[in-house]
Design an enzyme around this catalytic site. Structure first.
Site, mmCIF file in Angstrom:
data_model
loop_
_atom_site.group_PDB
_atom_site.id
_atom_site.type_symbol
_atom_site.label_atom_id
_atom_site.label_comp_id
_atom_site.label_asym_id
_atom_site.label_seq_id
_atom_site.Cartn_x
_atom_site.Cartn_y
_atom_site.Cartn_z
ATOM 1 C CG PHE A 113 -2.014 -1.095 1.094
ATOM 2 C CD1 PHE A 113 -2.943 -1.115 0.067
ATOM 3 C CD2 PHE A 113 -2.043 -2.113 2.031
ATOM 4 C CE1 PHE A 113 -3.897 -2.124 -0.032
ATOM 5 C CE2 PHE A 113 -2.984 -3.132 1.940
ATOM 6 C CZ PHE A 113 -3.912 -3.141 0.907
ATOM 7 C CB CYS A 114 1.836 3.529 2.704
ATOM 8 S SG CYS A 114 0.121 3.677 3.291
ATOM 9 C CB VAL A 115 6.180 0.699 0.880
ATOM 10 C CG1 VAL A 115 7.488 0.504 0.126
ATOM 11 C CG2 VAL A 115 6.447 0.886 2.374
#
Length: 183
Positions: A113-115
């Site tokens: 997700f965020c990475v």
């Protein structure tokens, strides 16, 4: 050319609640070694924290805070975000531009997700990128383990093409930081 270390979403609710993400302790130890190397080279360390209203990740709650075993200093820069993209509606791009930063070393949570989203966005913005392949993690999911998800992203993101900047995926032990160049 100047670089920064970006640590994404290493927060108590994501790391300290059972079940822990894949290689929780090892990942934080690697991030701590990365940030120590960065600080020694006067490279900015930017700690990104996700927040969500009326949730365990609400700003200022215990779950939003950083785990006790994550080493941070007063010189580290902080960025608050509300979406998987660390650039979306945040001051991250401005912080980087103000410092003339062209290269980013990225680690943290969650691999898929965020990475991943931040890495792809940074590529589209023209940054030279290094993903630290053993310093990002996630929780096991129904379809894949945290280890499989990490490996998938390591083996996918290295092949991003069509962007101006360079892309590398390497282990924490191979990451070196040159002395920062101020703009």
């Amino acid at each position: 050319m100047s670089t920064a270390l970006i640590i994404i979403d290493v927060q108590k609710y994501l790391f300290d609640v059972e079940p822990h993400p894949f290689e929780r302790d090892e990942t934080i130890a690697r991030i701590n070694r990365l940030s120590a190397k960065a600080r020694e080279a006067d490279v900015p360390v930017i700690v990104v924290q996700h927040e969500r209203a009326n949730h365990q990740l609400a700003y200022g709650t215990d779950g939003w805070e950083l785990p006790d075993d994550l080493v941070v200093t007063n010189s580290d820069l902080k960025v608050r975000k509300t979406a998987p993209d660390s650039f979306y509606k945040t001051n991250l791009k401005e912080l980087l531009d103000e410092r003339g930063i062209t290269d980013l070393t990225i680690c943290g949570f969650a691999s898929e997700f965020c990475v991943d989203t931040t890495f792809r966005r940074a590529a589209s913005l023209g940054f030279n990128l290094r993903l630290v392949n053993d310093a990002h993690t996630t929780h096991d999911k129904e379809h894949a383990t945290g280890q499989q998800i990490r490996e998938h992203h390591n083996n996918t993101l290295v092949f991003l093409r069509g962007y101006e900047g360079s892309i590398a995926v390497l282990p924490e032990a191979d990451v070196e930081f040159a002395q920062a160049v101020t703009a």
